[in-house]
Structures are given as C-alpha cells and as structure tokens.
Design a protein around this motif. Structure first.
Motif, PDB file in Angstrom:
ATOM      1  N   PHE A  69      45.584 -32.715  13.219  1.00  0.00           N
ATOM      2  CA  PHE A  69      46.118 -31.309  13.537  1.00  0.00           C
ATOM      3  C   PHE A  69      45.133 -30.211  12.566  1.00  0.00           C
ATOM      4  N   LYS A  70      45.387 -30.644  10.917  1.00  0.00           N
ATOM      5  CA  LYS A  70      45.348 -29.728   9.936  1.00  0.00           C
ATOM      6  C   LYS A  70      43.736 -29.591  10.063  1.00  0.00           C
ATOM      7  N   ALA A  71      43.287 -30.753  10.051  1.00  0.00           N
ATOM      8  CA  ALA A  71      41.396 -30.839  10.122  1.00  0.00           C
ATOM      9  C   ALA A  71      41.577 -29.288  11.222  1.00  0.00           C
ATOM     10  N   PHE A  72      41.516 -30.068  12.326  1.00  0.00           N
ATOM     11  CA  PHE A  72      40.918 -29.716  13.417  1.00  0.00           C
ATOM     12  C   PHE A  72      41.023 -27.597  13.253  1.00  0.00           C
ATOM     13  N   ALA A  73      42.772 -27.241  12.838  1.00  0.00           N
ATOM     14  CA  ALA A  73      42.824 -26.270  12.473  1.00  0.00           C
ATOM     15  C   ALA A  73      41.933 -25.366  11.211  1.00  0.00           C
ATOM     16  N   MET A  74      41.242 -25.775  10.268  1.00  0.00           N
ATOM     17  CA  MET A  74      40.357 -25.658  10.285  1.00  0.00           C
ATOM     18  C   MET A  74      39.348 -25.778  10.767  1.00  0.00           C
ATOM     19  N   ILE A  75      38.634 -26.878  10.873  1.00  0.00           N
ATOM     20  CA  ILE A  75      37.355 -26.626  12.008  1.00  0.00           C
ATOM     21  C   ILE A  75      37.605 -25.189  12.903  1.00  0.00           C
ATOM     22  N   ALA A  76      38.590 -24.860  13.380  1.00  0.00           N
ATOM     23  CA  ALA A  76      38.742 -23.927  14.374  1.00  0.00           C
ATOM     24  C   ALA A  76      38.471 -22.161  13.612  1.00  0.00           C
ATOM     25  N   TYR A  77      39.250 -22.220  12.525  1.00  0.00           N
ATOM     26  CA  TYR A  77      39.324 -21.168  12.402  1.00  0.00           C
ATOM     27  C   TYR A  77      37.833 -20.709  10.691  1.00  0.00           C
ATOM     28  N   LYS A  78      37.196 -22.208  10.094  1.00  0.00           N
ATOM     29  CA  LYS A  78      35.581 -22.156  10.631  1.00  0.00           C
ATOM     30  C   LYS A  78      34.761 -21.424  10.992  1.00  0.00           C
ATOM     31  N   PHE A  79      34.680 -22.028  12.446  1.00  0.00           N
ATOM     32  CA  PHE A  79      33.683 -21.611  13.771  1.00  0.00           C
ATOM     33  C   PHE A  79      33.971 -20.441  14.037  1.00  0.00           C
ATOM     34  N   GLU A  80      35.760 -19.727  13.767  1.00  0.00           N
ATOM     35  CA  GLU A  80      35.932 -18.328  14.077  1.00  0.00           C
ATOM     36  C   GLU A  80      35.337 -17.801  12.982  1.00  0.00           C
ATOM     37  N   GLU A  81      35.188 -17.641  12.235  1.00  0.00           N
ATOM     38  CA  GLU A  81      34.680 -16.801  10.857  1.00  0.00           C
ATOM     39  C   GLU A  81      33.386 -16.678  11.396  1.00  0.00           C
ATOM     40  N   ASP A  82      32.587 -18.394  11.183  1.00  0.00           N
ATOM     41  CA  ASP A  82      31.141 -18.208  11.542  1.00  0.00           C
ATOM     42  C   ASP A  82      30.588 -17.331  13.257  1.00  0.00           C
ATOM     43  N   ILE A  83      31.545 -17.053  14.107  1.00  0.00           N
ATOM     44  CA  ILE A  83      31.417 -15.725  15.055  1.00  0.00           C
ATOM     45  C   ILE A  83      31.221 -14.581  14.462  1.00  0.00           C
ATOM     46  N   THR A  84      33.227 -14.568  13.392  1.00  0.00           N
ATOM     47  CA  THR A  84      33.353 -13.094  12.760  1.00  0.00           C
ATOM     48  C   THR A  84      31.903 -12.159  12.352  1.00  0.00           C
ATOM     49  N   ASN A  85      31.061 -13.829  11.236  1.00  0.00           N
ATOM     50  CA  ASN A  85      30.319 -13.165  10.263  1.00  0.00           C
ATOM     51  C   ASN A  85      28.877 -13.123  10.792  1.00  0.00           C
ATOM     52  N   SER A  86      28.901 -14.014  12.500  1.00  0.00           N
ATOM     53  CA  SER A  86      27.412 -13.817  12.878  1.00  0.00           C
ATOM     54  C   SER A  86      27.727 -12.207  13.597  1.00  0.00           C
ATOM     55  N   MET A  87      28.748 -11.116  13.998  1.00  0.00           N
ATOM     56  CA  MET A  87      29.117 -10.634  14.835  1.00  0.00           C
ATOM     57  C   MET A  87      28.973  -8.911  14.222  1.00  0.00           C
ATOM     58  N   SER A  88      28.789  -9.343  12.793  1.00  0.00           N
ATOM     59  CA  SER A  88      29.199  -8.015  12.123  1.00  0.00           C
ATOM     60  C   SER A  88      27.945  -7.900  11.905  1.00  0.00           C
ATOM     61  N   ASN A  89      26.137  -8.340  12.606  1.00  0.00           N
ATOM     62  CA  ASN A  89      25.166  -8.152  12.431  1.00  0.00           C
ATOM     63  C   ASN A  89      24.789  -8.175  13.554  1.00  0.00           C
ATOM     64  N   SER A  90      25.675  -7.606  14.792  1.00  0.00           N
ATOM     65  CA  SER A  90      25.609  -7.725  16.315  1.00  0.00           C
ATOM     66  C   SER A  90      26.159  -6.463  16.591  1.00  0.00           C
ATOM     67  N   THR A  91      25.984  -6.169  17.940  1.00  0.00           N
ATOM     68  CA  THR A  91      26.193  -5.058  18.272  1.00  0.00           C
ATOM     69  C   THR A  91      27.305  -4.883  19.692  1.00  0.00           C
ATOM     70  N   ALA A  92      27.429  -7.154  19.956  1.00  0.00           N
ATOM     71  CA  ALA A  92      28.736  -7.106  20.771  1.00  0.00           C
ATOM     72  C   ALA A  92      29.513  -6.713  20.038  1.00  0.00           C
ATOM     73  N   THR A  93      30.797  -6.206  21.110  1.00  0.00           N
ATOM     74  CA  THR A  93      32.131  -5.245  21.105  1.00  0.00           C
ATOM     75  C   THR A  93      32.677  -6.609  20.667  1.00  0.00           C
ATOM     76  N   SER A  94      32.588  -7.563  21.714  1.00  0.00           N
ATOM     77  CA  SER A  94      34.056  -8.873  22.604  1.00  0.00           C
ATOM     78  C   SER A  94      33.542  -9.835  21.411  1.00  0.00           C
ATOM     79  N   LYS A  95      34.794 -10.607  20.998  1.00  0.00           N
ATOM     80  CA  LYS A  95      34.551 -11.300  20.392  1.00  0.00           C
ATOM     81  C   LYS A  95      34.270 -12.934  21.040  1.00  0.00           C
TER      82      LYS A  95
END
Length: 308
Positions: A69-95
């Motif tokens: 579960f810990k490993a999964f949590a880390m992977i899920a948060y890492k992917f969320e971070e990637d999404i957030t980073n990729s959003m900072s360059n795009s105009t999309a509003t909904s994550k």
C-alpha cells in the motif's frame, strides 16, 4: 475489514502487477533510478520493472500488504505530481485523474466484479475511484487489465479493497502472465514497406528495409528455366490477392469508419488493402467487412481494425 488490513492483521506477502507505458515507468525510475530506489526503501516493498524497449512495461510490487500500500501510495502521488507539472504548461482547468492499470489473473476477476457486478460497484462507491475490468484477456496470457482512476487517496483505498478480494479468492489453475512484446517485434510488410506497430499506428520501419535489401543483394540470383531476368524471391512476385471477411457489431462500426470516413481511409492507405463495409441489414446487429489484398495487407488491415 479495512482496519484489519492496515494494522497488518492480513500481513501476508502479496504480489501485484501493474502495466505501465514507457513514460510512466521513466517517471517512477527517476534520474539514475533515484525515485524507484527511494520508493523501495520507504515502502519496504520489492519493486521490479520488466526489461525492455517495450512500449509497455510490467512493474511488479511484492511484499507484506502494508508495504504494497505504501508503494502504491508513492506511485499514485508521483503520477499526480506529473499531472500537476504537465498542467502548469497547459490551459486545461480540470485536473485529469491519476490512472493505474493492474494486471489480474482472469480467474480472480469474477470475484472482483462480484455477482451481477455487486462487488465492483461496492468498491467504486466506497472508495470514489473508477474501476474498470477489461472484457478481454491481455494477449497470450490469462490475465486481464483492471484500470483504476481517481485521486491518489481513492486509488489507495481501492487497491486495499482489491488486495482483500485477491487474498480471499486466490487464482484458480495456472496463470499465464502477460509479457509485453518488445517495441521492435510486430514488423508487418505491406506493399514492399516494413511497418512496426506503435500504439495504434503503423510506422514505416527503416532498418528493416535496409536489412531486407542487403539480404536480397547477397542472394545469388537464381534463374528459373526459361527466364533470363534474375528473380528476387518476393520482391517482384506479389502473392496472389485473397479476401478475408470480418463481422463487426454495429455499435463499433462508427469508430472504424471515423468522421466522414477518415479512419477507414487511413486504414486503407496504411494497409494497402481494399476494405468494403456492407450496408446494415435489417434485424442484424453486425456489419460485414470484406478485406481484399495480399495476406500481409490483410493482416495489417485486420490489426488496425482490431486496434480501433
């Protein structure tokens, strides 16, 4: 049930397999493997990543349930971070949600879905995550993909529940694990051109052609009786055209034809085959597709239609 799992009451060693795209794997490995090293150390789970230059890779997570579960949590948060980073360059509003794909033996999918879909509905409702079990098995295996998407917290809760189901109903019979094929394998020859399949597209394959050409040059031209021109096997003699018929459910025909026929024209061009789609017959829920061309063209057209 929940508390029992997290307190280690079910502290059993489990293995969970994830299917990821190359880009996702890169994000988890991190620079010089630092991210995955940190995940291994902090979660205490073994995290193995399948070899390869495949477009898809398998990430295997093994360990006691709490480590998983810990490993999964880390992977899920890492992917969320990637999404957030990729959003900072795009105009999309909904994550967009975080999405993970588990690979689960088909024999356990029944328990996961539950009678009349009751279990999967319960998991969706109690965790707020979207859970989808693929209808078909992954190629050459007895496993299916289970796609989970939602917020990292919803995903972690969802994985916990899936683990409980998997522990309560172990797989029946032998499981043939899914092994992604290397990117370089499916080389399809059509119209004298080699294509490799990447995702849903056939990409002309450069080095395959030069290899073929060299091979053709090395072959000593053999001269069949009564023929003076050297014949390279397979270079001029095109195999006779054959015909193949497929039936496609009406509700899927739209994705194959595409808007104003764009997709079907694309498939025709890429495969070099002639493709005719019969008109809908009354009372039938299927349409007949006739593909004509060389066996290679037909197999490429079939592949592209299935990919759609």
């Amino acid at each position: 049930m929940e508390s029992k799992v997290s307190e280690g009451g079910l502290n059993v060693t489990l293995t969970i397999r994830l299917l990821m795209h190359g880009k996702e794997v890169g994000s988890i490995i991190g620079k010089k493997g630092e991210t995955v090293k940190k995940m291994r150390e902090e979660s205490g789970a073994r995290i193995n990543i399948s070899e390869g230059n495949c477009p898809e890779r398998i990430v295997t997570i093994t360990g006691p349930t709490d480590a998983i579960f810990k490993a999964f949590a880390m992977i899920a948060y890492k992917f969320e971070e990637d999404i957030t980073n990729s959003m900072s360059n795009s105009t999309a509003t909904s994550k967009p949600p975080v999405t993970l794909r588990l690979v689960v033996p088909a024999s356990q999918c029944g328990s996961l879905i539950g009678k009349g879909g009751s279990k999967i509905k319960e998991i969706r409702e109690s965790t707020g995550a979207q859970v989808q079990v693929a209808g078909d098995m992954l190629p050459n295996s007895t496993e299916r993909a289970v796609t989970i998407s939602g917020t990292p917290d919803a995903i972690i809760q969802c994985v916990k529940q899936i683990c409980v189901v998997m522990l309560e109903s172990p797989p029946k019979g032998a499981t043939i694990p899914y092994r992604p094929k290397p990117a370089s394998t499916p080389v399809i020859f059509a119209g004298g051109q080699a294509y490799t399949i990447q995702g849903q597209y056939a990409i002309p394959h450069p080095d395959q052609l030069t290899k073929l050409h060299q091979l053709a040059m090395q072959q000593t031209p053999f001269t069949p009786l009564g023929q003076t021109t050297p014949a390279f096997p397979g270079l001029d003699a095109s195999p006779p055209a054959s015909t193949h018929e497929l039936t496609i459910p009406n509700d899927l025909i739209g994705c194959i034809i595409g808007r104003q026929g764009t997709k079907i024209n694309e498939i025709r061009q890429m495969s070099g085959a002639q493709i005719k789609i019969a008109n809908a017959t009354e009372g039938s829920s299927e349409r007949q597709i006739t593909i004509t061309g060389t066996p290679a063209n037909i197999s490429l057209a079939q592949y592209l239609i299935n990919a759609r």
